[in-house]
Enzyme design. Structure first.
Site, short mmCIF file in Angstrom:
data_model
loop_
_atom_site.label_atom_id
_atom_site.label_comp_id
_atom_site.label_asym_id
_atom_site.label_seq_id
_atom_site.Cartn_x
_atom_site.Cartn_y
_atom_site.Cartn_z
N ASN A 201 0.93 -1.14 0.04
CA ASN A 201 0.12 0.03 0.09
C ASN A 201 0.87 1.20 -0.02
O ASN A 201 1.99 1.19 0.07
CB ASN A 201 -0.90 0.10 1.03
CG ASN A 201 -0.23 0.04 2.53
OD1 ASN A 201 0.60 0.56 2.71
ND2 ASN A 201 -0.92 -0.81 3.54
N GLU A 204 3.62 1.68 3.07
CA GLU A 204 4.51 0.28 2.84
C GLU A 204 5.31 0.95 1.70
O GLU A 204 6.82 0.91 1.96
CB GLU A 204 3.90 -0.74 2.43
CG GLU A 204 2.91 -1.40 3.73
CD GLU A 204 2.04 -2.57 3.43
OE1 GLU A 204 1.69 -2.88 4.26
OE2 GLU A 204 1.87 -2.79 2.25
N ASP A 269 -6.17 -8.12 1.73
CA ASP A 269 -6.15 -9.47 1.83
C ASP A 269 -7.20 -9.78 0.36
O ASP A 269 -6.82 -10.93 -0.37
CB ASP A 269 -7.14 -10.16 2.98
CG ASP A 269 -6.11 -10.21 4.27
OD1 ASP A 269 -4.91 -9.68 4.07
OD2 ASP A 269 -6.69 -10.03 5.45
#
Length: 319
Positions: A201, A204, A269
């Protein structure tokens, strides 16, 4: 009649695909209640808990999302020898996920406890311990023995300690000819070198390449990182800005779906699970990211760690 037969054949082909998920597994617990007053002890709301719920979290939620999309999925991870671990195994069995969980006698199962009042998350409490070294060695051996039976490998890293051998896992999976997707964490992505796709993301990726002043600089830095790590694709998930895929063929940007965001828990996820399923079906990364973006847009409209069904993703296929 012909269209119906074609849909049956497609479902049959999808059901034959197998995805192996490995990483940090956790149990998501929810306490739901009413909030009617503020505590006299501190300026915090009092929640009168009325019901509780348990769901698969972390890497287990990735496997759950894959199964919801019609494929077979297996999960590798580490749990404690405790009630939460027993709950994890029960939920996996109910969800139709094949479990290869290692019990670590010296730790407790990772739990994320969320307190929900008036359909809003008020508090999250985390319980976590890192797995012991001997359990991780056994896990790596099992991973290597399982590889041949699966089409795609997903490594779900939540920085909880289950993927300390991630470099060796990627190397083994690539040597076996598998597509390898990684949801990365941390300040050093070198350990993910050689994977097929990374799905960081914004926060990150900024840890790795720094903040970018414009799209041109983002593209330059992201493509350089992709080349340095020898990965086929880098998929940047950008919340309300959608998703951007960087490959050797160029840049593919998909805007976010216009819908009310209810809860972003587990959205990453869903995205990586959808990418894995689509790639297992033979779609290109560019085709897969459009579908994964749609899945992410659907799941953020649900409370907590949730899944997207194939019928929600492809409503035209059930008509």
């Amino acid at each position: 009649m012909q269209n119906m037969d074609a849909r049956k054949d497609t479902r049959k082909d999808i059901a034959a695909k197998r995805i192996l998920v490995a990483g940090d597994v956790m149990l998501d617990r929810y306490w739901f209640g009413e909030v009617n007053r503020i505590s006299p002890e501190a300026p915090v709301p009092i929640v009168r808990v009325e019901k509780s719920e348990e769901r698969l979290g972390g890497a287990a939620n990735v496997a759950r999302n894959a199964v919801a999309l019609g494929v077979q999925a297996a999960l590798m991870g580490v749990i404690g020898d405790d009630d939460a671990g027993n709950s994890m195994e029960r939920l996996l069995k109910t969800s139709g996920i094949e479990a290869y969980l290692s019990r670590d006698q010296q730790i407790s199962t990772i739990i994320k406890l969320r307190v929900i009042g008036r359909q809003q998350q008020l508090l999250r409490i985390d319980f976590e311990e890192r797995p012991t070294e001997h359990v991780l060695r056994d896990k790596l051996n099992r991973f290597n023995s399982l590889l041949t039976g699966y089409d795609v490998v997903v490594l779900s890293d939540y920085a909880k300690g289950s993927l300390v051998n991630v470099s060796a896992m990627i190397a083994a999976a690539k040597a076996a000819g598998k597509i390898v997707l990684v949801d990365p964490k941390g300040s050093d992505f070198k350990r993910y070198a050689g994977a097929s796709l990374l799905t960081p993301n914004k926060s990150e990726l900024k840890q790795i390449i720094g903040d970018w002043p414009n799209e041109e600089e983002l593209t330059s830095r992201a493509q350089q990182l992709r080349a340095d790590l020898n990965i086929d694709g880098l998929l940047l998930t950008r919340s309300e800005e959608g998703m951007t895929l960087f490959t050797a063929d160029g840049v593919t940007h998909v805007p976010a779906m216009a819908r009310e965001v209810f809860d972003v828990s587990g959205a990453g996820d869903t995205v990586i699970a959808t990418m894995a399923v689509m790639l297992a079906q033979g779609k290109s990364m560019q085709e897969a990211v459009v579908i994964a973006n749609r899945a992410g847009g659907i799941v953020v409209g649900k409370l907590g760690t949730a899944t997207v069904t194939r019928e929600e993703l492809f409503p035209e296929s059930v008509q």
